[in-house]
Design a protein around this motif. Structure first.
Motif, mmCIF file in Angstrom:
data_model
loop_
_atom_site.group_PDB
_atom_site.id
_atom_site.type_symbol
_atom_site.label_atom_id
_atom_site.label_comp_id
_atom_site.label_asym_id
_atom_site.label_seq_id
_atom_site.Cartn_x
_atom_site.Cartn_y
_atom_site.Cartn_z
ATOM 1 N N VAL A 12 -46.404 15.759 22.453
ATOM 2 C CA VAL A 12 -48.005 16.402 23.674
ATOM 3 C C VAL A 12 -48.791 15.648 22.571
ATOM 4 O O VAL A 12 -48.800 15.395 21.063
ATOM 5 N N GLU A 13 -49.549 15.136 23.011
ATOM 6 C CA GLU A 13 -50.984 14.084 22.325
ATOM 7 C C GLU A 13 -51.462 14.893 21.400
ATOM 8 O O GLU A 13 -51.736 16.314 21.735
ATOM 9 N N ALA A 14 -51.745 14.650 20.343
ATOM 10 C CA ALA A 14 -52.352 15.798 19.021
ATOM 11 C C ALA A 14 -53.788 15.301 18.901
ATOM 12 O O ALA A 14 -54.110 14.396 19.515
ATOM 13 N N ILE A 15 -54.763 16.740 18.964
ATOM 14 C CA ILE A 15 -55.540 16.659 18.287
ATOM 15 C C ILE A 15 -56.282 16.572 16.821
ATOM 16 O O ILE A 15 -55.520 17.139 16.472
ATOM 17 N N HIS A 16 -56.279 15.260 16.375
ATOM 18 C CA HIS A 16 -57.000 15.274 14.514
ATOM 19 C C HIS A 16 -58.173 15.598 14.128
ATOM 20 O O HIS A 16 -59.354 14.989 15.090
ATOM 21 N N SER A 17 -57.964 15.992 12.555
ATOM 22 C CA SER A 17 -59.248 16.141 12.622
ATOM 23 C C SER A 17 -60.037 15.002 12.119
ATOM 24 O O SER A 17 -58.940 13.689 11.448
ATOM 25 N N PRO A 18 -61.316 14.903 12.429
ATOM 26 C CA PRO A 18 -62.167 13.355 11.428
ATOM 27 C C PRO A 18 -61.316 13.182 10.611
ATOM 28 O O PRO A 18 -61.510 11.670 10.843
ATOM 29 N N THR A 19 -60.999 13.943 9.354
ATOM 30 C CA THR A 19 -60.725 12.892 8.445
ATOM 31 C C THR A 19 -59.263 12.707 8.378
ATOM 32 O O THR A 19 -58.959 11.862 7.717
ATOM 33 N N GLY A 20 -58.673 12.794 9.819
ATOM 34 C CA GLY A 20 -57.056 13.021 9.766
ATOM 35 C C GLY A 20 -55.625 13.944 9.065
ATOM 36 O O GLY A 20 -55.079 13.028 9.233
ATOM 37 N N SER A 21 -56.595 14.819 8.125
ATOM 38 C CA SER A 21 -55.191 15.507 6.964
ATOM 39 C C SER A 21 -55.465 16.907 7.823
ATOM 40 O O SER A 21 -54.234 16.507 7.627
ATOM 41 N N LYS A 22 -55.695 17.199 8.511
ATOM 42 C CA LYS A 22 -55.263 18.693 8.773
ATOM 43 C C LYS A 22 -55.814 19.147 9.838
ATOM 44 O O LYS A 22 -56.925 18.177 10.715
ATOM 45 N N MET A 23 -54.761 19.461 10.599
ATOM 46 C CA MET A 23 -54.650 19.649 12.393
ATOM 47 C C MET A 23 -54.041 20.889 12.486
ATOM 48 O O MET A 23 -52.741 21.352 12.232
ATOM 49 N N ASP A 24 -54.888 22.454 13.253
ATOM 50 C CA ASP A 24 -54.908 23.101 13.913
ATOM 51 C C ASP A 24 -53.731 22.642 14.374
ATOM 52 O O ASP A 24 -54.646 22.315 16.006
ATOM 53 N N LEU A 25 -52.979 23.665 15.154
ATOM 54 C CA LEU A 25 -51.676 23.547 16.640
ATOM 55 C C LEU A 25 -52.183 24.084 16.940
ATOM 56 O O LEU A 25 -52.928 25.198 17.415
ATOM 57 N N ILE A 58 -51.043 21.721 10.637
ATOM 58 C CA ILE A 58 -50.746 20.482 9.426
ATOM 59 C C ILE A 58 -51.772 19.658 8.462
ATOM 60 O O ILE A 58 -53.309 19.997 9.521
ATOM 61 N N ASP A 59 -51.564 20.439 7.332
ATOM 62 C CA ASP A 59 -52.823 19.725 6.370
ATOM 63 C C ASP A 59 -51.763 18.223 5.951
ATOM 64 O O ASP A 59 -50.883 18.752 4.623
ATOM 65 N N GLY A 60 -52.039 17.235 6.289
ATOM 66 C CA GLY A 60 -51.545 16.017 5.755
ATOM 67 C C GLY A 60 -50.204 15.967 6.314
ATOM 68 O O GLY A 60 -50.218 16.021 7.576
ATOM 69 N N SER A 61 -48.842 16.582 5.560
ATOM 70 C CA SER A 61 -47.739 15.784 6.005
ATOM 71 C C SER A 61 -46.942 17.052 5.425
ATOM 72 O O SER A 61 -45.522 17.687 5.680
ATOM 73 N N LEU A 62 -47.949 18.023 5.818
ATOM 74 C CA LEU A 62 -47.289 19.806 5.691
ATOM 75 C C LEU A 62 -47.020 20.750 7.016
ATOM 76 O O LEU A 62 -48.386 20.237 7.108
ATOM 77 N N LEU A 63 -46.832 21.052 7.152
ATOM 78 C CA LEU A 63 -46.479 21.921 8.318
ATOM 79 C C LEU A 63 -46.491 23.091 7.814
ATOM 80 O O LEU A 63 -45.428 23.938 7.200
#
Length: 107
Positions: A12-25, A58-63
């Protein structure tokens, strides 16, 4: 890569935050991870252990994952974290190194 009607069925294509480190699934990410985990662990284990689970962010490499209660969160983290990390990495297209499972009361 397998497709169904031209659509990639494994990621599923992800939508990343502008900073690239945090993402709400999204719900789609959440349901895709749940479906893959149900396939891996089987329906009886999934219904017993993963009922009410939410793959949240996801925050960095943490889910971050929310389970229904503390004993279930501990069981998921102890027994299924590696599987979840691999599945989530494939679905969102980001490397997941650590899965943190918390009870929903801390959500």
């Amino acid at each position: 890569m397998p497709t169904a009607g031209g659509v990639n069925i494994y990621r599923v294509e992800a939508i990343h935050s502008p900073t690239g480190s945090k993402m709400d699934l999204t719900d789609l990410h959440d349901f895709a991870i749940q479906a893959r985990m149900a396939f891996i662990v089987g329906v009886e284990t999934f219904d017993r252990v993963f009922a009410g689970i939410r793959f949240a962010e996801i925050d960095g490499s943490l889910l971050y994952v929310y389970a229904r209660d503390e004993p279930t969160a501990a069981e998921i983290e102890d027994n299924y974290a590696l599987h979840i990390a691999i599945v989530a990495s494939q679905i969102v297209g980001r490397e997941i190194d650590v899965v943190v499972v918390l009870p929903k009361v801390l959500q």
